[in-house]
Design a protein around this motif. Structure first.
Motif, PDB file in Angstrom:
ATOM      1  N   ASP A 139      47.656 -14.565 -16.574  1.00 47.34           N
ATOM      2  CA  ASP A 139      47.691 -13.823 -15.311  1.00 47.34           C
ATOM      3  C   ASP A 139      49.129 -13.572 -14.864  1.00 47.34           C
ATOM      4  O   ASP A 139      49.458 -12.487 -14.374  1.00 47.34           O
ATOM      5  CB  ASP A 139      46.952 -14.597 -14.223  1.00 47.34           C
ATOM      6  N   ALA A 140      49.994 -14.589 -15.017  1.00 47.25           N
ATOM      7  CA  ALA A 140      51.389 -14.436 -14.621  1.00 47.25           C
ATOM      8  C   ALA A 140      52.078 -13.355 -15.453  1.00 47.25           C
ATOM      9  O   ALA A 140      52.848 -12.537 -14.919  1.00 47.25           O
ATOM     10  CB  ALA A 140      52.121 -15.763 -14.766  1.00 47.25           C
ATOM     11  N   LEU A 141      51.803 -13.333 -16.746  1.00 51.15           N
ATOM     12  CA  LEU A 141      52.405 -12.323 -17.615  1.00 51.15           C
ATOM     13  C   LEU A 141      51.910 -10.929 -17.256  1.00 51.15           C
ATOM     14  O   LEU A 141      52.693  -9.961 -17.227  1.00 51.15           O
ATOM     15  CB  LEU A 141      52.090 -12.643 -19.076  1.00 51.15           C
ATOM     16  N   PHE A 180      52.037 -18.549  -9.706  1.00 46.03           N
ATOM     17  CA  PHE A 180      50.827 -18.895 -10.452  1.00 46.03           C
ATOM     18  C   PHE A 180      50.953 -20.356 -10.862  1.00 46.03           C
ATOM     19  O   PHE A 180      51.937 -20.747 -11.489  1.00 46.03           O
ATOM     20  CB  PHE A 180      50.682 -18.020 -11.700  1.00 46.03           C
ATOM     21  N   TRP A 181      49.953 -21.161 -10.529  1.00 45.35           N
ATOM     22  CA  TRP A 181      49.991 -22.591 -10.817  1.00 45.35           C
ATOM     23  C   TRP A 181      49.011 -22.934 -11.915  1.00 45.35           C
ATOM     24  O   TRP A 181      47.846 -22.541 -11.886  1.00 45.35           O
ATOM     25  CB  TRP A 181      49.650 -23.396  -9.555  1.00 45.35           C
ATOM     26  N   GLY A 182      49.480 -23.678 -12.914  1.00 46.29           N
ATOM     27  CA  GLY A 182      48.610 -24.185 -13.961  1.00 46.29           C
ATOM     28  C   GLY A 182      48.792 -23.459 -15.275  1.00 46.29           C
ATOM     29  O   GLY A 182      49.016 -22.252 -15.310  1.00 46.29           O
ATOM     30  N   SER A 183      48.691 -24.203 -16.366  1.00 44.37           N
ATOM     31  CA  SER A 183      48.859 -23.596 -17.686  1.00 44.37           C
ATOM     32  C   SER A 183      47.800 -22.535 -17.959  1.00 44.37           C
ATOM     33  O   SER A 183      48.037 -21.604 -18.734  1.00 44.37           O
ATOM     34  CB  SER A 183      48.818 -24.671 -18.773  1.00 44.37           C
ATOM     35  N   ASP A 184      46.651 -22.654 -17.317  1.00 42.35           N
ATOM     36  CA  ASP A 184      45.584 -21.679 -17.537  1.00 42.35           C
ATOM     37  C   ASP A 184      45.814 -20.374 -16.782  1.00 42.35           C
ATOM     38  O   ASP A 184      44.989 -19.459 -16.872  1.00 42.35           O
ATOM     39  CB  ASP A 184      44.224 -22.268 -17.156  1.00 42.35           C
ATOM     40  N   ARG A 185      46.914 -20.266 -16.046  1.00 42.99           N
ATOM     41  CA  ARG A 185      47.240 -19.026 -15.339  1.00 42.99           C
ATOM     42  C   ARG A 185      48.392 -18.286 -15.997  1.00 42.99           C
ATOM     43  O   ARG A 185      48.929 -17.329 -15.432  1.00 42.99           O
ATOM     44  CB  ARG A 185      47.564 -19.318 -13.872  1.00 42.99           C
ATOM     45  N   LEU A 186      48.781 -18.710 -17.195  1.00 43.53           N
ATOM     46  CA  LEU A 186      49.892 -18.062 -17.883  1.00 43.53           C
ATOM     47  C   LEU A 186      49.611 -16.585 -18.143  1.00 43.53           C
ATOM     48  O   LEU A 186      50.461 -15.727 -17.880  1.00 43.53           O
ATOM     49  CB  LEU A 186      50.182 -18.788 -19.197  1.00 43.53           C
ATOM     50  N   LEU A 238      51.252 -28.458 -22.293  1.00 36.69           N
ATOM     51  CA  LEU A 238      50.455 -27.371 -22.856  1.00 36.69           C
ATOM     52  C   LEU A 238      51.145 -26.026 -22.665  1.00 36.69           C
ATOM     53  O   LEU A 238      51.195 -25.202 -23.582  1.00 36.69           O
ATOM     54  CB  LEU A 238      49.070 -27.341 -22.207  1.00 36.69           C
ATOM     55  N   ALA A 239      51.685 -25.797 -21.473  1.00 36.24           N
ATOM     56  CA  ALA A 239      52.345 -24.530 -21.202  1.00 36.24           C
ATOM     57  C   ALA A 239      53.565 -24.337 -22.091  1.00 36.24           C
ATOM     58  O   ALA A 239      53.823 -23.230 -22.580  1.00 36.24           O
ATOM     59  CB  ALA A 239      52.741 -24.460 -19.730  1.00 36.24           C
ATOM     60  N   ALA A 240      54.320 -25.418 -22.313  1.00 36.87           N
ATOM     61  CA  ALA A 240      55.499 -25.323 -23.169  1.00 36.87           C
ATOM     62  C   ALA A 240      55.123 -24.950 -24.599  1.00 36.87           C
ATOM     63  O   ALA A 240      55.890 -24.287 -25.306  1.00 36.87           O
ATOM     64  CB  ALA A 240      56.262 -26.648 -23.157  1.00 36.87           C
ATOM     65  N   GLU A 282      56.123 -19.246 -24.984  1.00 36.43           N
ATOM     66  CA  GLU A 282      57.006 -18.335 -25.703  1.00 36.43           C
ATOM     67  C   GLU A 282      56.230 -17.294 -26.503  1.00 36.43           C
ATOM     68  O   GLU A 282      56.530 -16.101 -26.450  1.00 36.43           O
ATOM     69  CB  GLU A 282      57.947 -19.126 -26.620  1.00 36.43           C
ATOM     70  N   ALA A 283      55.232 -17.743 -27.253  1.00 35.56           N
ATOM     71  CA  ALA A 283      54.460 -16.802 -28.066  1.00 35.56           C
ATOM     72  C   ALA A 283      53.696 -15.817 -27.194  1.00 35.56           C
ATOM     73  O   ALA A 283      53.654 -14.615 -27.490  1.00 35.56           O
ATOM     74  CB  ALA A 283      53.500 -17.563 -28.978  1.00 35.56           C
ATOM     75  N   ALA A 284      53.092 -16.328 -26.115  1.00 32.17           N
ATOM     76  CA  ALA A 284      52.332 -15.445 -25.230  1.00 32.17           C
ATOM     77  C   ALA A 284      53.241 -14.425 -24.559  1.00 32.17           C
ATOM     78  O   ALA A 284      52.892 -13.246 -24.436  1.00 32.17           O
ATOM     79  CB  ALA A 284      51.593 -16.271 -24.183  1.00 32.17           C
TER      80      ALA A 284
END
Length: 204
Positions: free
Chosen positions: A190-192, A182-188, A17-19, A23-25
């Motif tokens: 927040d990481a950005l 940050f762990w998990g695709s749902d934290r993308l 999911l993260a992959a 890139e777009a995010a």
């Protein structure tokens, strides 16, 4: 430009999911992404796990597969295939990704994830990985040979050791330049945001 490291494992459902999203995010946020393949198996072994926690805890596993189906459908992949066996053996794919140049790694990695979780291909099969590489314009035989070189194997082991050293315990994980994890695709998101300096009142 601010950057994040995207640490992913090819056997990981949420890394898929993260992959699909990173890139777009990141482009929208004005943040660069460094794709970091690694092996989660040795880290799990250090935690005492012989397999994925999604196998060890059936309730968690059942909900994960349903959650994956929901989120993948939102991304345009309505039919998700569960690898058999799960987790899949992603060693060859990780070595090939490690052997690739940084600029070529994202497209190959996305292709592997889609082959695994959408097409149902066996990503441990050299023919499958070779076909994916060739489809992206690479010399498949030369790339597979390079992926088997001692220096590439050592680089993947080093990456996995570094992942553990910086505190990664699951995939996907995102690490900012200042070392925030940050762990998990749902934290993308927040990481950005953290990469760009947002701290939500927390100390730097």
């Amino acid at each position: 430009m601010a950057t994040i490291e995207f640490w992913y494992e090819f056997a990981s459902t949420y890394s898929f999911l993260a992959a699909e999203e990173v890139e777009a995010a990141a482009q929208q946020a004005g943040v660069g992404v460094l794709w970091r393949p690694f092996l989660l198996g040795p880290i799990f072994a250090g935690q005492g796990y012989a397999t994925s926690p999604f196998n060890l805890f059936p309730l968690k596993g059942r909900n994960m597969w349903r959650d994956l189906a929901r989120r993948a459908a939102q991304l345009g992949h309505p039919a998700i295939v569960r690898p058999d066996p799960f987790p899949a053996n992603g060693l060859l794919a990780a070595r090939v990704a490690t052997a690739l140049a940084d600029a070529d790694r994202p497209a190959f990695s996305r292709a592997v994830f889609r082959a695994e979780f959408v097409a149902g291909d066996d990503i441990s099969d050299r023919a499958v990985i070779g076909r994916l590489a060739a489809g992206l314009g690479h010399d498949a035989e030369a790339l597979l040979a390079r992926a088997g070189a001692d220096e590439v194997k050592a680089a993947l082991r080093t990456a996995t050791a570094r992942a553990e050293q910086i505190g990664i315990y699951g995939a996907p994980s995102f690490v900012t330049a200042d070392g925030e994890l940050f762990w998990g695709s749902d934290r993308l998101a927040d990481a950005l945001a953290w990469a760009k300096g947002e701290r939500w009142g927390l100390p730097a």
